[in-house]
Design an enzyme around this catalytic site. Structure first.
Site, PDB file in Angstrom:
ATOM      1  CG  HIS A   1      15.439   2.021  -4.235  1.00  0.00           C
ATOM      2  ND1 HIS A   1      14.871   3.122  -3.629  1.00  0.00           N
ATOM      3  CD2 HIS A   1      14.411   1.211  -4.579  1.00  0.00           C
ATOM      4  CE1 HIS A   1      13.555   2.977  -3.628  1.00  0.00           C
ATOM      5  NE2 HIS A   1      13.247   1.824  -4.195  1.00  0.00           N
TER       6      HIS A   1
ATOM      7  CB  CYS B   1      -0.982  -0.008   1.152  1.00  0.00           C
ATOM      8  SG  CYS B   1      -0.244  -0.340   2.731  1.00  0.00           S
TER       9      CYS B   1
END
Lengths: 276, 436
Positions: free
Chosen positions: B99, B50
């Site tokens: 990342h 989400c």
């Protein structure tokens, strides 16, 4: 030989302090291995130092200020190593190691050479009386350190302002428990120290008690700890009050040990600076 | 072969955008297959939570691969690349590795240090592995990311302190009582927050619960839930001395616990400490209770303050985690370089060995009068010769691979051109190559 060993143990205590400091700053649980090894080796080398000095001097080396400081530092290190065995309190370890280091540094600026034993001290009571007294004092030293951190942590919890130290401290309950355990061990040791001293005095000086400054101050200190023990067991003096008592008690312990030696001449003045 | 990432997260895109590009779990398999169709992408993986949607891929050409990822993400969700471009971040090579390591270690999370994201990446990887869209590079890359996350978790205190109000209360209790096992809790009122906090306490080892409420039936119902005991509201002060922790959240407009009551309770329990948590607004417990020795009172603001302090502490730990990640990036890059080095060495050896075989066969074919031992000697001599010749380049290449610089790539390129080597796609791990 013992003087070289003394310097080695002093150095190892310094290493211990630094390593524990690193542990505290990093704050990784279970990463205190090297610090613990340093503490144990410092204690081991220090034990060897005392043994060598005992062999060289031919008597238990607790008769002048250098020897007393060294012995006191040794008992504190030993007692703390025991307490820290399971509890692993790195913040307390840094402080205790620093205390030991300071005592050792003081000890190193005192005259360190082995002297002729004062005939009055040539007795089996010497190691018993002084050993018990110092062991009791060492236990109270650990209670003192725990008490200081108890007060700091309690203050943070009450004011709700948390410094970096907060995250590194054991729980209030643990610190209070250390205080209590130290009291239950330290008090009998101190009591036996005083009694053995009285018995020795009777055989050496012909009287159990002669109210010389050291005896008086020891008695005051004893009453202080007796009051704390009684309050703790009967009316629940714990936490903050117990911590404050442990701190004041240790100030008295230090004064009885050092202050009386340096400031108030009396029957116990064997161990002043010159150690005559 | 390079690694690249295209994605968006709570930091770059509002929920109105994130919801448009999210992948439903039941459609993930199909999406992965569609993604794998692209000739630019040798390997690929979809992470959709989400808070972020990210595509990880490996392929020979970064630029083309990234374009393919962007187009897939837009077209799959019936959007245009331009719609998304403002929200997308693109990472390649070292940046991409950093990342993904940071995401896995929860340094990029909304609440730094919260561990859910690692599980989500593991699930995403599981799907991709099931569909066969990950290969040597992403397999190794994701496993490395998992181990980096684990290292961060064990070597830093990043998840060490509570960042929710109700869990902060449990931690404070631990700071006061040491262990909270065997302690007794009194629940006053039945606010939702109160119940949540009580549940945290019960989950962390408290098994003795008293519940009181102005409506006794509600107290009984809640007590049943915690297998505790209900107490009449009028009588709760009589039980105060038995409990170590008081959780209060009533609708009362006046203080229901006074310092005098607490003092009395403390006396009865010989000053064993008490911890009061006042979640009610207006407050239930007189703030002067905090002035009593061995009583600790926290209201909602105090707890929020603890959470804020803990978040700051996490931020400090995050800096340490960044250092760990930098170190691990270096390691992973060395492995990546090795991917080119090892096949090159293998190809070089094969090529030279073929030449040797052909020449030796030709020579021995012309010298039919030679005996078995002479033939053996020629074989041995030629084999020793190529080993000697290849020894130094092999060693130099392997050393270059260990360095941080680009030397390895230069050597590999030079060798491939000079010997006209054809490199088979790497299949095994680095370890599968034995040392000569």
């Amino acid at each position: 030989m013992n003087i070289l060993l003394y310097k080695v143990s002093l150095l190892l205590y310094a290493v211990t302090t630094v390593l524990y400091l690193v542990c505290v700053i990093q704050n990784r649980p279970g990463r205190d291995r090297w610090a613990r090894i340093a503490l144990l080796s410092a204690f081991a080398v220090h034990s060897l130092t005392l043994l060598m000095r005992y062999l060289e001097a031919g008597y238990t080396p607790i008769t002048n200020l250098h020897e007393s400081l060294s012995f006191f530092a040794w008992t504190i290190a030993g007692v703390f190593a025991l307490v820290n065995w399971r509890l692993r309190m790195n913040v307390l370890a840094v402080s205790t190691a620093t205390l030991v280091l300071v005592l050792m540094l003081f000890g190193s600026v005192m005259p360190m050479h082995v002297q002729e034993l004062n005939p009055a001290l040539n007795s089996l009571w010497l190691p018993v009386h002084v050993g018990l007294a110092f062991l009791g004092n060492a236990v109270f030293a650990v209670a003192f350190v725990a008490g200081v951190f108890y007060l700091l942590e309690e203050r943070m919890l009450k004011s709700k302002k948390f410094s970096a130290l907060y995250y590194r401290l054991p729980s209030l309950d643990t610190l209070d428990m250390v205080n209590y355990r130290c009291l239950t061990f330290g008090f009998p040791l101190m009591t036996m120290g005083i009694i053995s001293g009285a018995v020795w005095a009777e055989s050496a000086w012909g009287t159990y008690w002669s109210w010389d400054p050291k005896e008086s101050w020891a008695l005051i200190t004893w009453f202080l700890y007796a009051a704390l023990l009684h309050g703790r067991l009967s009316i629940g003096w714990r936490g903050r009050r117990a911590a404050i008592f442990a701190i004041i008690g240790f100030v008295f312990v230090l004064f009885t040990f050092l202050g009386v030696n340096l400031l108030l001449p009396g029957l116990h003045s064997y161990s002043s600076m010159a150690g005559s | 072969m390079d690694i690249f990432v295209v994605g968006l997260s709570h930091k770059t895109a509002p929920v109105s955008v994130r919801e448009k590009v999210a992948f439903a779990p039941e459609k993930l398999a199909e999406a992965l297959h569609q993604l794998a169709q692209s000739p630019q992408l040798a390997e690929s993986l979809i992470l959709s939570t989400c808070n972020r949607v990210e595509l990880y891929a490996g392929g020979p050409d970064c630029g083309a691969g990234i374009r393919a990822l962007k187009e897939f993400l837009a077209h799959y969700h019936h959007l245009s690349v331009d719609d998304l471009d403002g929200h997308l971040y693109v990472k390649q090579g070292e940046e991409a590795i950093r990342h993904v390591f940071r995401v896995a270690a929860s340094l990029d999370s909304m609440v730094v240090g919260e561990p859910q994201i690692l599980g989500q990446i593991k699930t995403a990887y599981g799907h991709a592995a099931e569909q066969g869209t990950v290969g040597l590079i992403l397999n190794r890359f994701l496993h490395k990311a998992f181990s980096v996350a684990k290292r961060v978790r064990t070597e830093t205190n990043i998840a060490g302190n509570a960042v929710s109000v109700s869990f902060a209360a449990v931690e404070l209790a631990r700071k006061i009582f040491g262990s909270i096992e065997g302690k007794k809790v009194l629940l006053i009122g039945a606010g939702e927050m109160c119940e949540l906090a009580a549940r945290h306490f019960v989950n962390n080892g408290i098994n003795r619960v008293l519940v009181t409420n102005r409506t006794f039936a509600r107290a009984e119902k809640l007590a049943e839930e915690f297998s505790g005991q209900a107490v009449l509201f009028e009588n709760f002060p009589d039980h105060l001395h038995q409990v170590d922790i008081v959780l209060s959240s009533t609708g009362a407009t006046r203080f229901i616990i006074s310092p005098e009551m607490v003092q009395q309770a403390l006396k009865q329990r010989k000053n064993r400490p008490m911890f009061f948590i006042d979640i009610a607004v207006p407050r239930d417990i007189d703030p002067r209770v905090n002035d009593l020795n061995n009583a600790y009172l926290y209201d909602v603001d105090d707890l929020q303050g603890v959470v804020n302090a803990n978040l700051k502490e996490r931020q400090r730990e995050a800096e340490l985690a960044e250092q760990i990640i930098e170190h691990e990036i270096g390691q992973f890059q060395r492995w990546m370089r090795g991917l080119d080095v090892v096949p090159t060495i293998v190809a070089l050896r094969n090529k030279v060995e073929q030449l040797r075989r052909a020449e030796v066969d030709k020579t021995l074919g012309n010298l039919k009068h030679l005996g078995a031992s002479e033939r053996k000697a020629i074989e041995a001599m030629s084999a020793a010769l190529i080993n000697k010749i290849l020894h130094t380049p092999t060693r130099v290449l392997k050393q270059a691979q260990q360095q941080e610089d680009e030397e390895a790539q230069l050597c590999v390129d030079a060798l491939q051109r000079l010997f006209d080597l054809e490199i088979a796609a790497p299949e095994g791990e680095l370890k599968s190559m034995d040392d000569h």
